[in-house]
Design a protein around this motif. Structure first.
Motif, PDB file in Angstrom:
ATOM      1  N   ARG A 171     -50.931  -4.095 -33.124  1.00  0.00           N
ATOM      2  CA  ARG A 171     -50.255  -5.398 -33.158  1.00  0.00           C
ATOM      3  C   ARG A 171     -50.389  -6.079 -31.798  1.00  0.00           C
ATOM      4  N   ASP A 172     -50.155  -5.320 -30.743  1.00  0.00           N
ATOM      5  CA  ASP A 172     -50.220  -5.872 -29.392  1.00  0.00           C
ATOM      6  C   ASP A 172     -51.642  -6.308 -29.030  1.00  0.00           C
ATOM      7  N   ASP A 182     -46.183  -4.866 -42.213  1.00  0.00           N
ATOM      8  CA  ASP A 182     -45.151  -5.711 -41.601  1.00  0.00           C
ATOM      9  C   ASP A 182     -45.229  -5.651 -40.080  1.00  0.00           C
ATOM     10  N   VAL A 183     -45.480  -4.471 -39.526  1.00  0.00           N
ATOM     11  CA  VAL A 183     -45.617  -4.336 -38.068  1.00  0.00           C
ATOM     12  C   VAL A 183     -46.815  -5.157 -37.592  1.00  0.00           C
ATOM     13  N   PRO A 190     -45.964   3.982 -33.135  1.00  0.00           N
ATOM     14  CA  PRO A 190     -46.568   3.564 -31.848  1.00  0.00           C
ATOM     15  C   PRO A 190     -48.017   3.090 -32.022  1.00  0.00           C
ATOM     16  N   TRP A 191     -48.750   3.749 -32.904  1.00  0.00           N
ATOM     17  CA  TRP A 191     -50.144   3.389 -33.183  1.00  0.00           C
ATOM     18  C   TRP A 191     -50.218   1.968 -33.746  1.00  0.00           C
ATOM     19  N   PHE A 238     -57.054   3.424 -31.279  1.00  0.00           N
ATOM     20  CA  PHE A 238     -55.670   3.254 -30.869  1.00  0.00           C
ATOM     21  C   PHE A 238     -54.830   4.515 -31.062  1.00  0.00           C
ATOM     22  N   HIS A 239     -55.373   5.503 -31.783  1.00  0.00           N
ATOM     23  CA  HIS A 239     -54.626   6.744 -32.013  1.00  0.00           C
ATOM     24  C   HIS A 239     -54.509   7.552 -30.726  1.00  0.00           C
ATOM     25  N   PRO A 240     -53.321   8.074 -30.445  1.00  0.00           N
ATOM     26  CA  PRO A 240     -53.217   9.015 -29.332  1.00  0.00           C
ATOM     27  C   PRO A 240     -53.883  10.337 -29.730  1.00  0.00           C
ATOM     28  N   PRO A 241     -54.287  11.140 -28.762  1.00  0.00           N
ATOM     29  CA  PRO A 241     -54.970  12.411 -29.066  1.00  0.00           C
ATOM     30  C   PRO A 241     -54.178  13.314 -30.022  1.00  0.00           C
TER      31      PRO A 241
END
Length: 185
Positions: free
Chosen positions: A67-68, A93-94, A61-62, A39-42
């Motif tokens: 979560r999504d 929490d996220v 964002p990660w 899920f990490h962006p580059p």
């Protein structure tokens, strides 16, 4: 919702065995599994590979993407497993915002043992030099957070069994039966 699935977030510092234990849990409980690193962006991967710790701005964002993903699994009525360092409560929490119940599996270990494991692995972008910053950031599960804390000193199979037993998931992996660890009721 009562019938929402109980997701597992396997958490801990780098090198604690999150991926290994999560894969074993996924196989034994027959659940989909996702690795947090996917899920990490580059930009995050490049930053960590250069030995630079991520900031909260890098992480939000990660975390929301994970979560999504859990929420998408809930829409399929499928309990899932994801690895995530989830070192701070605000990060957890996220993840707890996902639809369904989110239970945490904190893999806890002595820094020397975990550091040795990081030194023994290859092909991972997370350098051992960032381990001290992870331990400084780590906020163990609070007594009001649902989940278990398990030592990483056993074999992966022993740790997996301890997680399943600690969360009461042996008989029915798709529901939350209760228990007594970390706010489990």
């Amino acid at each position: 919702m009562v019938n929402d699935p109980a997701h597992l977030v396997v958490m801990g510092v780098s090198g604690s065995g999150k991926s290994t234990v999560a894969e074993l849990l996924a196989a034994r409980l027959r659940r989909p599994f996702a690795e947090a690193d996917e899920f990490h962006p580059p930009e995050n991967i490049d930053k960590m590979a250069a030995g630079e710790p991520l900031t909260d701005d890098d992480r939000w964002p990660w975390l929301r993407t994970m979560r999504d993903w859990l929420t998408a699994q809930s829409a399929l009525h499928q309990p899932a497993i994801v690895t995530c360092s989830a070192l701070r409560r605000v990060y957890r929490d996220v993840l707890r915002e996902a639809r369904g119940t989110v239970l945490f599996v904190h893999l806890s270990g002595d820094p020397a043992l975990v550091g040795e494991r990081i030194g023994d692995r290859s092909g991972h972008f997370m350098p051992a030099s960032l381990l001290p910053s992870q331990y400084q950031t780590l906020e163990p599960l609070g007594t009001d957070e649902r989940g278990v804390t398990v030592s990483v000193e056993g074999t992966p199979e022993e740790i997996t069994t301890e997680v399943i037993d600690g969360l009461g998931l042996g008989a029915e992996p798709t529901s939350w039966p209760g228990g007594s660890q970390h706010g489990v009721d």
